[in-house]
Design a protein around this motif. Structure first.
Motif, PDB file in Angstrom:
ATOM      1  N   VAL A 108      39.663  30.939  36.772  1.00  0.00           N
ATOM      2  CA  VAL A 108      39.542  32.353  36.703  1.00  0.00           C
ATOM      3  C   VAL A 108      38.582  32.901  35.683  1.00  0.00           C
ATOM      4  O   VAL A 108      37.779  33.632  36.038  1.00  0.00           O
ATOM      5  CB  VAL A 108      40.833  32.921  36.623  1.00  0.00           C
ATOM      6  CG1 VAL A 108      40.880  34.473  36.657  1.00  0.00           C
ATOM      7  CG2 VAL A 108      41.970  32.500  37.544  1.00  0.00           C
ATOM      8  N   LYS A 109      38.737  32.548  34.297  1.00  0.00           N
ATOM      9  CA  LYS A 109      37.528  33.020  33.502  1.00  0.00           C
ATOM     10  C   LYS A 109      36.217  32.645  33.806  1.00  0.00           C
ATOM     11  O   LYS A 109      35.333  33.435  33.418  1.00  0.00           O
ATOM     12  CB  LYS A 109      38.132  32.704  31.979  1.00  0.00           C
ATOM     13  CG  LYS A 109      39.224  33.400  31.528  1.00  0.00           C
ATOM     14  CD  LYS A 109      39.556  33.164  30.094  1.00  0.00           C
ATOM     15  CE  LYS A 109      40.840  33.910  29.847  1.00  0.00           C
ATOM     16  NZ  LYS A 109      41.210  33.601  28.506  1.00  0.00           N
ATOM     17  N   LYS A 118      34.881  32.229  36.686  1.00  0.00           N
ATOM     18  CA  LYS A 118      34.255  33.030  37.912  1.00  0.00           C
ATOM     19  C   LYS A 118      34.105  34.343  37.291  1.00  0.00           C
ATOM     20  O   LYS A 118      33.000  34.964  37.738  1.00  0.00           O
ATOM     21  CB  LYS A 118      35.347  33.036  39.109  1.00  0.00           C
ATOM     22  CG  LYS A 118      35.687  31.770  39.677  1.00  0.00           C
ATOM     23  CD  LYS A 118      34.522  31.221  40.571  1.00  0.00           C
ATOM     24  CE  LYS A 118      34.887  29.916  41.128  1.00  0.00           C
ATOM     25  NZ  LYS A 118      33.866  29.262  41.785  1.00  0.00           N
TER      26      LYS A 118
END
Length: 131
Positions: A27-28, A30
């Protein structure tokens, strides 16, 4: 003094793979690939002031060439190290506090672009900025 000015991220090369090698979660990674980073660099002799502004944080960094300082990446990874001049390149060597591994960084002006190259555990990435 060629580094002086405000630089806005234009494009990345292999940046997500680099963040993965650094241990940044998906997530980080992206989000980090689309952080709209803008850096403002001011050099006064051997002293630099760098202001980093992104979607995630704003931070001011001051350092003197050849003098160790502490810095934390946007994901919270803490580093210690220094920047030095190598010809017209600004070269940094930083050690992660959590695992002792080395992150190398280089800033150089190529044409009208500021190219930041990072190397960690054999994975190289570039972030290219324009004024």
């Amino acid at each position: 003094m060629a580094f002086n000015g405000t630089w806005k991220i234009d494009r990345n090369e292999n940046y997500e793979k680099f963040m993965e090698a650094m241990g940044v979660n998906m997530v980080k990674r992206k989000l980090g690939a689309h952080d709209n980073l803008k850096i403002t660099i001011q050099q006064d002799g051997n002293k630099f002031t760098v202001k980093e502004e992104s979607n995630f944080r704003n931070i001011d960094i001051e350092f003197t060439l050849g003098v160790n300082f502490e810095y934390s990446l946007a994901d919270g990874t803490e580093l210690t190290g220094s920047w030095n001049m190598d010809g017209k390149k600004l070269v940094g060597t930083f050690t992660r506090k959590d695992n002792g591994k080395v992150l190398s960084a280089c800033r150089e002006i190529i044409g009208d672009e500021l190219v930041q190259t990072y190397v960690y555990e054999g994975v190289e990435a570039k972030r290219i900025f324009k004024r």
